[in-house]
Motif scaffolding. Sequence first.
Motif, PDB file in Angstrom:
ATOM      1  N   SER A  16      44.239  36.738  55.258  1.00 40.53           N
ATOM      2  CA  SER A  16      44.275  35.758  54.173  1.00 40.53           C
ATOM      3  C   SER A  16      43.739  34.438  54.705  1.00 40.53           C
ATOM      4  O   SER A  16      43.499  34.302  55.911  1.00 40.53           O
ATOM      5  CB  SER A  16      45.700  35.577  53.629  1.00 40.53           C
ATOM      6  N   ALA A  17      43.553  33.469  53.830  1.00 39.94           N
ATOM      7  CA  ALA A  17      42.926  32.211  54.226  1.00 39.94           C
ATOM      8  C   ALA A  17      43.694  31.498  55.324  1.00 39.94           C
ATOM      9  O   ALA A  17      43.099  30.815  56.171  1.00 39.94           O
ATOM     10  CB  ALA A  17      42.790  31.300  53.001  1.00 39.94           C
ATOM     11  N   ASP A  18      45.028  31.651  55.339  1.00 40.18           N
ATOM     12  CA  ASP A  18      45.860  30.906  56.285  1.00 40.18           C
ATOM     13  C   ASP A  18      46.558  31.796  57.307  1.00 40.18           C
ATOM     14  O   ASP A  18      47.464  31.342  57.999  1.00 40.18           O
ATOM     15  CB  ASP A  18      46.903  30.087  55.523  1.00 40.18           C
ATOM     16  N   THR A  19      46.155  33.054  57.413  1.00 36.65           N
ATOM     17  CA  THR A  19      46.799  33.986  58.334  1.00 36.65           C
ATOM     18  C   THR A  19      45.759  34.678  59.205  1.00 36.65           C
ATOM     19  O   THR A  19      44.721  35.132  58.712  1.00 36.65           O
ATOM     20  CB  THR A  19      47.608  35.053  57.573  1.00 36.65           C
ATOM     21  N   PHE A  20      46.060  34.744  60.508  1.00 35.64           N
ATOM     22  CA  PHE A  20      45.159  35.399  61.455  1.00 35.64           C
ATOM     23  C   PHE A  20      45.966  36.373  62.307  1.00 35.64           C
ATOM     24  O   PHE A  20      47.093  36.062  62.712  1.00 35.64           O
ATOM     25  CB  PHE A  20      44.489  34.377  62.376  1.00 35.64           C
ATOM     26  N   THR A  21      45.385  37.535  62.580  1.00 34.06           N
ATOM     27  CA  THR A  21      45.997  38.477  63.509  1.00 34.06           C
ATOM     28  C   THR A  21      45.069  38.635  64.712  1.00 34.06           C
ATOM     29  O   THR A  21      43.859  38.800  64.549  1.00 34.06           O
ATOM     30  CB  THR A  21      46.251  39.848  62.859  1.00 34.06           C
ATOM     31  N   ILE A  22      45.649  38.575  65.907  1.00 31.82           N
ATOM     32  CA  ILE A  22      44.880  38.595  67.152  1.00 31.82           C
ATOM     33  C   ILE A  22      45.381  39.759  68.004  1.00 31.82           C
ATOM     34  O   ILE A  22      46.588  39.881  68.263  1.00 31.82           O
ATOM     35  CB  ILE A  22      45.056  37.269  67.910  1.00 31.82           C
ATOM     36  N   THR A  23      44.447  40.587  68.447  1.00 30.00           N
ATOM     37  CA  THR A  23      44.787  41.790  69.204  1.00 30.00           C
ATOM     38  C   THR A  23      43.951  41.855  70.479  1.00 30.00           C
ATOM     39  O   THR A  23      42.725  41.670  70.414  1.00 30.00           O
ATOM     40  CB  THR A  23      44.514  43.052  68.363  1.00 30.00           C
ATOM     41  N   PRO A  24      44.562  42.095  71.640  1.00 32.21           N
ATOM     42  CA  PRO A  24      43.778  42.256  72.868  1.00 32.21           C
ATOM     43  C   PRO A  24      42.810  43.426  72.740  1.00 32.21           C
ATOM     44  O   PRO A  24      43.187  44.504  72.275  1.00 32.21           O
ATOM     45  CB  PRO A  24      44.835  42.519  73.943  1.00 32.21           C
ATOM     46  N   VAL A  25      41.569  43.231  73.161  1.00 33.94           N
ATOM     47  CA  VAL A  25      40.568  44.278  73.052  1.00 33.94           C
ATOM     48  C   VAL A  25      40.932  45.494  73.894  1.00 33.94           C
ATOM     49  O   VAL A  25      40.803  46.634  73.457  1.00 33.94           O
ATOM     50  CB  VAL A  25      39.175  43.733  73.456  1.00 33.94           C
ATOM     51  N   ASN A  26      41.426  45.261  75.123  1.00 35.32           N
ATOM     52  CA  ASN A  26      41.734  46.400  75.994  1.00 35.32           C
ATOM     53  C   ASN A  26      43.143  46.952  75.793  1.00 35.32           C
ATOM     54  O   ASN A  26      43.479  48.008  76.312  1.00 35.32           O
ATOM     55  CB  ASN A  26      41.514  46.042  77.470  1.00 35.32           C
ATOM     56  N   GLN A  60      45.971  46.236  77.023  1.00 35.16           N
ATOM     57  CA  GLN A  60      46.781  46.434  78.219  1.00 35.16           C
ATOM     58  C   GLN A  60      47.864  45.373  78.408  1.00 35.16           C
ATOM     59  O   GLN A  60      48.708  45.508  79.280  1.00 35.16           O
ATOM     60  CB  GLN A  60      45.879  46.451  79.457  1.00 35.16           C
ATOM     61  N   GLY A  61      47.820  44.300  77.651  1.00 39.60           N
ATOM     62  CA  GLY A  61      48.760  43.208  77.839  1.00 39.60           C
ATOM     63  C   GLY A  61      50.146  43.512  77.298  1.00 39.60           C
ATOM     64  O   GLY A  61      50.355  44.465  76.540  1.00 39.60           O
ATOM     65  N   GLN A  62      51.109  42.685  77.691  1.00 40.77           N
ATOM     66  CA  GLN A  62      52.472  42.842  77.202  1.00 40.77           C
ATOM     67  C   GLN A  62      52.550  42.535  75.709  1.00 40.77           C
ATOM     68  O   GLN A  62      53.293  43.172  74.970  1.00 40.77           O
ATOM     69  CB  GLN A  62      53.417  41.924  77.988  1.00 40.77           C
ATOM     70  N   ILE A  63      51.779  41.536  75.249  1.00 36.54           N
ATOM     71  CA  ILE A  63      51.753  41.202  73.825  1.00 36.54           C
ATOM     72  C   ILE A  63      50.644  42.006  73.159  1.00 36.54           C
ATOM     73  O   ILE A  63      49.467  41.847  73.460  1.00 36.54           O
ATOM     74  CB  ILE A  63      51.520  39.688  73.611  1.00 36.54           C
ATOM     75  N   GLN A  64      51.035  42.879  72.236  1.00 37.81           N
ATOM     76  CA  GLN A  64      50.078  43.767  71.589  1.00 37.81           C
ATOM     77  C   GLN A  64      49.413  43.136  70.375  1.00 37.81           C
ATOM     78  O   GLN A  64      48.276  43.493  70.024  1.00 37.81           O
ATOM     79  CB  GLN A  64      50.778  45.061  71.165  1.00 37.81           C
ATOM     80  N   GLN A  65      50.101  42.214  69.724  1.00 36.71           N
ATOM     81  CA  GLN A  65      49.504  41.547  68.569  1.00 36.71           C
ATOM     82  C   GLN A  65      50.192  40.213  68.318  1.00 36.71           C
ATOM     83  O   GLN A  65      51.398  40.080  68.499  1.00 36.71           O
ATOM     84  CB  GLN A  65      49.608  42.410  67.313  1.00 36.71           C
ATOM     85  N   LEU A  66      49.383  39.226  67.950  1.00 41.21           N
ATOM     86  CA  LEU A  66      49.887  37.896  67.615  1.00 41.21           C
ATOM     87  C   LEU A  66      49.421  37.554  66.212  1.00 41.21           C
ATOM     88  O   LEU A  66      48.246  37.735  65.875  1.00 41.21           O
ATOM     89  CB  LEU A  66      49.337  36.865  68.604  1.00 41.21           C
ATOM     90  N   GLU A  67      50.338  37.086  65.390  1.00 40.20           N
ATOM     91  CA  GLU A  67      49.986  36.621  64.048  1.00 40.20           C
ATOM     92  C   GLU A  67      50.250  35.125  63.948  1.00 40.20           C
ATOM     93  O   GLU A  67      51.333  34.654  64.321  1.00 40.20           O
ATOM     94  CB  GLU A  67      50.792  37.356  62.978  1.00 40.20           C
ATOM     95  N   LEU A  68      49.268  34.377  63.466  1.00 42.07           N
ATOM     96  CA  LEU A  68      49.389  32.937  63.284  1.00 42.07           C
ATOM     97  C   LEU A  68      49.318  32.613  61.796  1.00 42.07           C
ATOM     98  O   LEU A  68      48.444  33.121  61.093  1.00 42.07           O
ATOM     99  CB  LEU A  68      48.260  32.199  64.012  1.00 42.07           C
ATOM    100  N   VAL A  69      50.226  31.756  61.351  1.00 41.61           N
ATOM    101  CA  VAL A  69      50.261  31.342  59.944  1.00 41.61           C
ATOM    102  C   VAL A  69      50.117  29.829  59.881  1.00 41.61           C
ATOM    103  O   VAL A  69      50.838  29.095  60.579  1.00 41.61           O
ATOM    104  CB  VAL A  69      51.565  31.784  59.248  1.00 41.61           C
TER     105      VAL A  69
END
Length: 207
Positions: A135-145, A147-156
Amino acid sequence: MKTMIKRTVILGIASICAFATLADERASQALQSKLAGMQQFSADFTQEVTDPQGEQIHQASGKLVMARPDKLRWETAQPDDTLLVADGHAVWNVDTFVEQVTIVDQADAINDNPIILLTTNNPRKWQQFSIAQPSADTFTITPVNGQGQIQQLELVFDNNVLSALSMQDAQEQTSALSFTNVKTDFTPALTLFEVTIGDHYTIDDQR
């Protein structure tokens, strides 16, 4: 006939991949534009951690200060007093209850962690993550590989200001933070990203 079908399928897959790449690039540019107005960020936060079944397993509150490039101060007041400082070179984790400080190299600590995008302009770091904009004010960020401890981050965002974020880790636990008293127009004191500890503290330097 089979060869033609195969070529059609391959072209279709290639088109989908190209569209996905273009969407990622647009989302990345949009997110970078929003973060450009957040060269510094200060807010009070409340945090709720839930398990994969949605049951609450932890609550906390405190204050967060970030400054570009690569500086962060995370201080909790409830349920315990803790302090985490990233000074651009190392991450200092101060546990006042046991009077111990753990120090790790910042590059290792944030490797494959999408939270780094909040404080860096480094193009190589941005290329390590796939970014979507549902959505216009929401972003989801995922590591390409992956392998990290954080699998997905969502920013609002709310009016181009970060208002909430949530992180899902490799154990499928979700940490959700809501921000209040947000400030982005100020000059953060350099001392915010320095750590002073007493002689009686135990130091675990892992750098």
